[in-house]
Design an enzyme around this catalytic site. Structure first.
Site, PDB file in Angstrom:
ATOM      1  N   ARG A  60      -0.947   5.242  43.241  1.00  0.00           N
ATOM      2  CA  ARG A  60      -1.468   5.161  44.616  1.00  0.00           C
ATOM      3  C   ARG A  60      -2.291   3.900  44.835  1.00  0.00           C
ATOM      4  NH1 ARG A  60      -1.210  10.343  43.132  1.00  0.00           N
ATOM      5  NH2 ARG A  60      -3.285  10.262  42.213  1.00  0.00           N
ATOM      6  N   GLU A  97      -8.207  14.421  29.959  1.00  0.00           N
ATOM      7  CA  GLU A  97      -8.825  15.705  29.639  1.00  0.00           C
ATOM      8  C   GLU A  97      -8.226  16.269  28.345  1.00  0.00           C
ATOM      9  OE1 GLU A  97      -8.750  18.074  33.083  1.00  0.00           O
ATOM     10  OE2 GLU A  97     -10.111  19.578  32.260  1.00  0.00           O
TER      11      GLU A  97
HETATM   12  P1  AMP Z   1     -10.040   8.934  36.117  1.00  0.00           P
HETATM   13  O1  AMP Z   1      -9.477   8.044  35.055  1.00  0.00           O
HETATM   14  O2  AMP Z   1     -10.499  10.265  35.625  1.00  0.00           O
HETATM   15  O3  AMP Z   1     -11.107   8.219  36.934  1.00  0.00           O
HETATM   16  O4  AMP Z   1      -8.857   9.300  37.115  1.00  0.00           O
HETATM   17  C1  AMP Z   1      -8.477   8.409  38.093  1.00  0.00           C
HETATM   18  C2  AMP Z   1      -6.996   8.409  38.348  1.00  0.00           C
HETATM   19  O5  AMP Z   1      -6.457   9.733  38.370  1.00  0.00           O
HETATM   20  C3  AMP Z   1      -6.735   7.784  39.694  1.00  0.00           C
HETATM   21  O6  AMP Z   1      -5.641   6.877  39.552  1.00  0.00           O
HETATM   22  C4  AMP Z   1      -6.409   8.944  40.607  1.00  0.00           C
HETATM   23  O7  AMP Z   1      -5.277   8.655  41.403  1.00  0.00           O
HETATM   24  C5  AMP Z   1      -6.119  10.134  39.699  1.00  0.00           C
HETATM   25  N1  AMP Z   1      -6.937  11.318  40.004  1.00  0.00           N
HETATM   26  C6  AMP Z   1      -7.877  11.877  39.193  1.00  0.00           C
HETATM   27  N2  AMP Z   1      -8.422  12.963  39.741  1.00  0.00           N
HETATM   28  C7  AMP Z   1      -7.855  13.106  40.955  1.00  0.00           C
HETATM   29  C8  AMP Z   1      -8.031  14.044  42.040  1.00  0.00           C
HETATM   30  N3  AMP Z   1      -8.897  15.065  41.984  1.00  0.00           N
HETATM   31  N4  AMP Z   1      -7.265  13.872  43.155  1.00  0.00           N
HETATM   32  C9  AMP Z   1      -6.388  12.846  43.238  1.00  0.00           C
HETATM   33  N5  AMP Z   1      -6.181  11.946  42.251  1.00  0.00           N
HETATM   34  C10 AMP Z   1      -6.907  12.062  41.124  1.00  0.00           C
END
Ligand code: AMP
Length: 172
Positions: A60, A97
């Site tokens: 995205r 996770e």
């Molecule tokens: P992180 O590495 O945990 O910061 O996750 C970020 C990536 O995961 C981004 O590219 C987001 O598009 C996706 N992502 C993580 N959590 C969500 C969520 N609750 N809703 C939508 N996209 C998420």
């Protein structure tokens, strides 16, 4: 505009797995005014600073990042999940996770000293952005700012991006 964007974000409970509340941006993308408004706000996060390239994170981040790059009149660099880019890459793994994931960038995507605006839709735990920052820094990029449409502040993703200008249009 910020409140209109907030209202258009749809919470999808249990996607892609139980316990996650997925922030669905489809209704923003599907509305010309809202999409343009989001791109306007992303461009403002650059703070008027000179940008040489916009980098966007799979997938995205490509949608917003490419439109921001076009608006700023600069090139776009995709940072992709492992195995998607055809040329020589550098890669960085990061914790999910459960297990780990790997992001890649072409080794000639950014030249040393280029000023890069990094764009993604959402900051959650920060692992994806942290790995991407490492890749950009390995290539010698100067990161002007890291901009998200949405920040899930309660996950403290910013803590993984010390010293960076982290900007979010909407906070939860
Ligand atoms: P992180 O590495 O945990 O910061 O996750 C970020 C990536 O995961 C981004 O590219 C987001 O598009 C996706 N992502 C993580 N959590 C969500 C969520 N609750 N809703 C939508 N996209 C998420």
């Amino acid at each position: 505009m910020i409140e209109r964007l907030r209202e258009a974000i749809r919470d999808v409970h249990g996607f892609p797995k139980a316990g996650i509340v997925f922030k669905d941006i489809s209704l923003i993308l599907g509305d010309g005014e809202l999409f343009r408004g989001a791109i306007d706000l992303f461009c403002e996060t650059a703070g008027g600073e000179k940008i040489d390239k916009v980098a966007g994170i799979d997938a995205r981040g490509f949608i917003f990042g490419a439109a921001v790059a076009d608006r700023l009149g600069v090139g776009f660099v995709p940072v992709r999940k492992k195995g998607k880019l055809p040329w020589k890459c550098i890669e960085e793994s990061y914790a999910l996770e459960y297990g780990e994931a790997v992001v890649e960038i072409h080794e000639d995507a950014v030249k040393p000293g280029e000023k890069v605006l990094l764009v993604d839709d959402l900051l959650a735990t920060g692992g994806t952005a942290e790995a991407t920052v490492k890749l950009l820094e390995l290539l010698g990029a100067e990161i002007v700012a890291i901009s998200f449409l949405i920040e899930l502040s309660f996950l403290n993703g910013r803590d993984k991006l010390p010293g960076e200008k982290v900007k979010a249009i909407l906070n939860y």
